[in-house]
Design an enzyme around this catalytic site. Structure first.
Site, PDB file in Angstrom:
ATOM      1  N   CYS A 115     137.329  37.700 -57.793  1.00  0.00           N
ATOM      2  CA  CYS A 115     137.125  36.951 -59.036  1.00  0.00           C
ATOM      3  C   CYS A 115     137.613  37.812 -60.192  1.00  0.00           C
ATOM      4  CB  CYS A 115     135.661  36.522 -59.195  1.00  0.00           C
ATOM      5  SG  CYS A 115     134.495  37.884 -59.379  1.00  0.00           S
TER       6      CYS A 115
ATOM      7  N   ASN B 118     134.210  40.812 -60.769  1.00  0.00           N
ATOM      8  CA  ASN B 118     133.567  41.334 -59.543  1.00  0.00           C
ATOM      9  C   ASN B 118     132.076  41.654 -59.775  1.00  0.00           C
ATOM     10  OD1 ASN B 118     133.894  44.139 -57.212  1.00  0.00           O
ATOM     11  ND2 ASN B 118     133.501  42.013 -56.763  1.00  0.00           N
TER      12      ASN B 118
ATOM     13  N   ARG C 158     130.801  35.995 -59.215  1.00  0.00           N
ATOM     14  CA  ARG C 158     131.169  35.075 -58.128  1.00  0.00           C
ATOM     15  C   ARG C 158     131.574  35.763 -56.836  1.00  0.00           C
ATOM     16  NH1 ARG C 158     135.595  32.157 -61.569  1.00  0.00           N
ATOM     17  NH2 ARG C 158     135.682  34.328 -62.279  1.00  0.00           N
ATOM     18  N   SER C 159     132.490  36.732 -56.910  1.00  0.00           N
ATOM     19  CA  SER C 159     132.945  37.337 -55.649  1.00  0.00           C
ATOM     20  C   SER C 159     131.873  38.182 -54.954  1.00  0.00           C
ATOM     21  CB  SER C 159     134.257  38.112 -55.820  1.00  0.00           C
ATOM     22  OG  SER C 159     134.130  39.204 -56.692  1.00  0.00           O
TER      23      SER C 159
ATOM     24  N   ASP D  26     132.325  29.754 -63.382  1.00  0.00           N
ATOM     25  CA  ASP D  26     131.847  31.113 -63.634  1.00  0.00           C
ATOM     26  C   ASP D  26     130.451  31.112 -64.251  1.00  0.00           C
ATOM     27  OD1 ASP D  26     131.561  33.780 -64.091  1.00  0.00           O
ATOM     28  OD2 ASP D  26     133.612  34.048 -64.837  1.00  0.00           O
TER      29      ASP D  26
HETATM   30  P1  4NP Z   1     133.027  36.996 -62.421  1.00  0.00           P
HETATM   31  O1  4NP Z   1     132.450  36.651 -63.871  1.00  0.00           O
HETATM   32  O2  4NP Z   1     134.523  36.982 -62.526  1.00  0.00           O
HETATM   33  O3  4NP Z   1     132.506  35.901 -61.561  1.00  0.00           O
HETATM   34  O4  4NP Z   1     132.482  38.363 -62.029  1.00  0.00           O
HETATM   35  C1  4NP Z   1     132.828  37.352 -65.026  1.00  0.00           C
HETATM   36  C2  4NP Z   1     132.236  38.547 -65.319  1.00  0.00           C
HETATM   37  C3  4NP Z   1     132.586  39.222 -66.478  1.00  0.00           C
HETATM   38  C4  4NP Z   1     133.550  38.692 -67.314  1.00  0.00           C
HETATM   39  C5  4NP Z   1     134.147  37.499 -67.004  1.00  0.00           C
HETATM   40  C6  4NP Z   1     133.790  36.825 -65.855  1.00  0.00           C
HETATM   41  N1  4NP Z   1     133.883  39.374 -68.506  1.00  0.00           N
HETATM   42  O5  4NP Z   1     134.716  38.833 -69.272  1.00  0.00           O
HETATM   43  O6  4NP Z   1     133.395  40.471 -68.758  1.00  0.00           O
END
Ligand code: 4NP
Length: 155
Positions: A8, A11, A14-15, A124
């Protein structure tokens, strides 16, 4: 060994959820000595951090202990993993751009292994906070993926 990587953006949401659920299903199926599971993010902001509290809590509620830490997806993952599954189109494009055509890995959208779920991307929860809803989707994807791998590899 069959090596599976979930990808994702950060990390942390979701992942890691996909990794935790899929690892749990692999253990339940008695396939831990044949399937290795990991996750990574295409972005670097959260490298070294534990999974988001929402992901850890929803996993724990469902009896899954997750202690992994975030790392960034690298070019070498394309050689080390047999399946590289993206949580959304943006991350799929990032993986494909790094592969640039040269990889033997099966690369695709994770939710495509659960066509009945009716979505192709995992929304997300970092923005929505809807970790339980996301858990239900990811669980369907993980079950579909394991069925696919068992069929393909005769497990
Ligand atoms: P993930 O979610 O891709 O499912 O881990 C996110 C976590 C952090 C951020 C974006 C998506 N961020 O912009 O910091």
């Amino acid at each position: 060994m069959i090596r599976v990587l979930f990808v994702c953006l950060g990390n942390i949401c979701r992942s890691p959820m996909a990794e935790g659920i899929f690892q749990h299903l692999v253990e339940e199926a008695g396939l831990s000595d044949q399937i290795v599971v990991d996750s990574a993010g295409t972005g670097s902001w959260h490298v070294g951090e534990p999974a988001h509290r929402g992901t850890r809590e929803v996993l724990r509620r469902h009896g899954i202990d997750y202690t992994g830490r975030a790392r960034q997806f690298t070019r070498s993952d394309l050689d080390r993993f047999d399946y590289i599954l993206a949580m959304d189109h943006e991350n799929l494009s990032a993986i494909r751009a790094r592969a640039n055509g040269s990889t033997d890995a099966e690369i695709g959208l994770f939710m495509d292994y659960a066509p009945d779920a009716g979505v192709r991307e995992v929304p997300d929860p970092y923005y929505s906070g809807r970790f339980e809803e996301v858990y239900k989707l990811v669980r369907q994807g993980a079950e579909g993926l394991l069925a696919h791998i068992r069929e393909k590899h005769g497990l």
